[in-house]
Design a protein around this motif. Sequence first.
Motif, short mmCIF file in Angstrom:
data_model
loop_
_atom_site.label_atom_id
_atom_site.label_comp_id
_atom_site.label_asym_id
_atom_site.label_seq_id
_atom_site.Cartn_x
_atom_site.Cartn_y
_atom_site.Cartn_z
N ASN A 180 25.49 4.54 11.15
CA ASN A 180 26.32 5.69 11.55
C ASN A 180 25.64 6.58 12.58
N GLY A 181 24.47 6.14 13.06
CA GLY A 181 23.75 6.92 14.06
C GLY A 181 22.89 8.02 13.49
N GLN A 182 22.94 8.22 12.17
CA GLN A 182 22.15 9.25 11.52
C GLN A 182 20.78 8.70 11.11
N TYR A 183 19.77 9.53 11.25
CA TYR A 183 18.43 9.14 10.79
C TYR A 183 18.31 9.38 9.29
N PRO A 184 17.57 8.52 8.58
CA PRO A 184 17.42 8.69 7.13
C PRO A 184 16.59 9.93 6.80
N GLU A 185 16.82 10.46 5.61
CA GLU A 185 16.02 11.57 5.11
C GLU A 185 14.63 11.07 4.74
N ALA A 186 13.64 11.93 4.92
CA ALA A 186 12.25 11.62 4.56
C ALA A 186 11.59 12.90 4.06
N ILE A 190 9.05 14.42 5.08
CA ILE A 190 8.62 15.29 6.17
C ILE A 190 9.80 15.79 6.98
N GLY A 191 10.98 15.23 6.74
CA GLY A 191 12.17 15.64 7.48
C GLY A 191 12.96 14.44 7.95
N ARG A 192 14.21 14.67 8.31
CA ARG A 192 15.08 13.57 8.74
C ARG A 192 14.47 12.84 9.93
N GLY A 193 14.45 11.52 9.86
CA GLY A 193 13.89 10.71 10.92
C GLY A 193 12.43 10.35 10.73
N GLY A 194 11.81 10.88 9.68
CA GLY A 194 10.45 10.49 9.34
C GLY A 194 9.42 10.79 10.41
N LYS A 195 8.32 10.03 10.37
CA LYS A 195 7.20 10.25 11.28
C LYS A 195 6.66 8.92 11.77
N LYS A 196 6.46 8.80 13.07
CA LYS A 196 5.88 7.59 13.66
C LYS A 196 4.36 7.70 13.56
N ASP A 197 3.79 6.89 12.70
CA ASP A 197 2.37 7.09 12.38
C ASP A 197 1.72 5.76 12.02
N ASP A 198 0.37 5.75 12.01
CA ASP A 198 -0.35 4.65 11.39
C ASP A 198 0.05 4.62 9.92
N THR A 199 0.24 3.44 9.38
CA THR A 199 0.74 3.32 8.01
C THR A 199 -0.07 2.28 7.28
N SER A 200 -0.78 2.70 6.24
CA SER A 200 -1.59 1.77 5.46
C SER A 200 -1.33 1.99 3.98
N VAL A 201 -1.30 0.89 3.22
CA VAL A 201 -0.99 0.99 1.80
C VAL A 201 -1.79 -0.06 1.02
N ILE A 202 -2.15 0.30 -0.19
CA ILE A 202 -2.71 -0.64 -1.15
C ILE A 202 -1.79 -0.67 -2.35
N VAL A 203 -1.46 -1.87 -2.80
CA VAL A 203 -0.71 -2.05 -4.05
C VAL A 203 -1.63 -2.81 -4.99
N ALA A 204 -1.88 -2.24 -6.17
CA ALA A 204 -2.83 -2.84 -7.10
C ALA A 204 -2.25 -2.87 -8.50
N GLU A 205 -2.62 -3.88 -9.25
CA GLU A 205 -2.27 -3.96 -10.66
C GLU A 205 -3.55 -3.90 -11.48
N VAL A 206 -3.51 -3.20 -12.60
CA VAL A 206 -4.65 -3.15 -13.50
C VAL A 206 -4.62 -4.41 -14.35
N VAL A 207 -5.71 -5.18 -14.30
CA VAL A 207 -5.81 -6.45 -15.03
C VAL A 207 -7.13 -6.47 -15.78
N GLN A 208 -7.29 -7.48 -16.62
CA GLN A 208 -8.52 -7.61 -17.39
C GLN A 208 -9.66 -8.09 -16.51
N TRP A 209 -10.84 -7.48 -16.68
CA TRP A 209 -12.06 -7.96 -16.04
C TRP A 209 -12.50 -9.22 -16.76
N THR A 210 -12.67 -10.30 -16.03
CA THR A 210 -12.96 -11.59 -16.64
C THR A 210 -14.38 -12.05 -16.33
N GLU A 211 -14.77 -13.12 -16.96
CA GLU A 211 -16.09 -13.71 -16.69
C GLU A 211 -16.20 -14.14 -15.23
N ALA A 212 -15.08 -14.59 -14.67
CA ALA A 212 -15.09 -14.99 -13.26
C ALA A 212 -15.39 -13.81 -12.35
#
Length: 424
Positions: A309-315, A317-339
């Motif tokens: 519809n020509g509209q920028y999404p809400e974010a 920081i404000g509508r239209g977001g921010k053009k930036d370096d973007t880095s992410v880590i996704v982690a799951e907590v798991v059991q520490w093993t012998e390996a």
Amino acid sequence: ISPPAAMMHASPDRALGPSPTFFVDADRQKKNLAEFHRKEQQLAEAYHKNRPLCFNARAFQRSHPAKAANGHKDADVTLPAPLILGVADGVSQIEDFGIDAAELPRELLKVCEQIGMRQLIPDAENEEPYRGPIPLLRQAYESTRAMGSLTVVLAIMDNSTRIHGKRHPMIAIVTVGDCELLILRRLQGRAGRLESICHTEMQRIDGHAQTPLQLARVDGRIDENFHDGITIEVIEKGSAVHCVSAYEGDILVMGSDGVFDNLFLDEISAMVNAFLPPGGQGPTSELQLQRLAEEIVRACHGKTQPGPNGQYPEAPIGRGGKKDDTSVIVAEVVQWTEAHGKRWAPAARRKSTGASWRGMFTRIDGCCAAFGYESEAEDEDITVSPAAYGARDRSGRRDSLGEEVSAPGYDYPHADVQPALVPT
């Protein structure tokens, strides 16, 4: 035998009198006993009986295409290691003075990993004691030499914490600036959705998006009054610290401001739940974690594109977001093993697992004790943070629950990942 009707329907004038105890027949008691037993089993499964834990993590980072097209260099660095996670975002203005904005973030996280793996190996004779996230971050900064400025978030798995003499793994989190972290947990069991249980808050000077609290090392060209003692004070007095109980299956999402300025917490939660639906058996595959990390970055960049519809999404920081370096880590907590132990501590001597007399007393040692705080209950998460930087999301509540979202974006093949600082 059922309670007499007169007892079940007492008159209002007797409502303030003594309350009778009703007899419970055998069939009802058996049913309740079975229910109590099931709840006890579920509780035992949730605690997993003193197992050491670690992170299974994948990282992804990408500059916004508009910034990359202008020759901008990505100054974000990620650290997805088994016992310590980190995201550091280099301050781009440093490049105006001929300084590589990624150099200090890269060196800092590399040293954080080295220190963490010397201090955090479970049940091993570690080279040096772990004293908490603030001493670790300070030691890492003091061990670096590079110039620059950055914001950072670290998540540290501390298996040394003891409550009533039993191992109680904790995630210690330290943040400086506007990198953030979100922890999700299935509060209703394996069949339930992942829900937010911890969210760190960004630290920005006067609330301005372009002036976050920073760790820096600069010379007179940039600030003639600067000395390293200022940064040490930022670490020790300005950083936000949180300590949260860790359980297998917890999901951590941590990223630079390019993530949390563009995505609302419920949007992140919805994406995580879409990729990791209820009912899964065993740890999440690295490929699934990788694809989720890519989707988060794609959604962040999609906020800067207009919709049909020509509209920028809400974010945030404000509508239209921010053009930036973007880095992410996704982690799951798991059991520490012998390996894990063989790979990360091949020469470590295992400690004796014999009981200590100190375990006879109610106590808590480890990451939270490092700050001089105590827990009020064995099963209570402990949050430690300076009053000015409490663990609250933008709505002012401690926890927020996610719903659903979709956002347009770019196609980032998962083979393009940059798993920074992962040992070979």
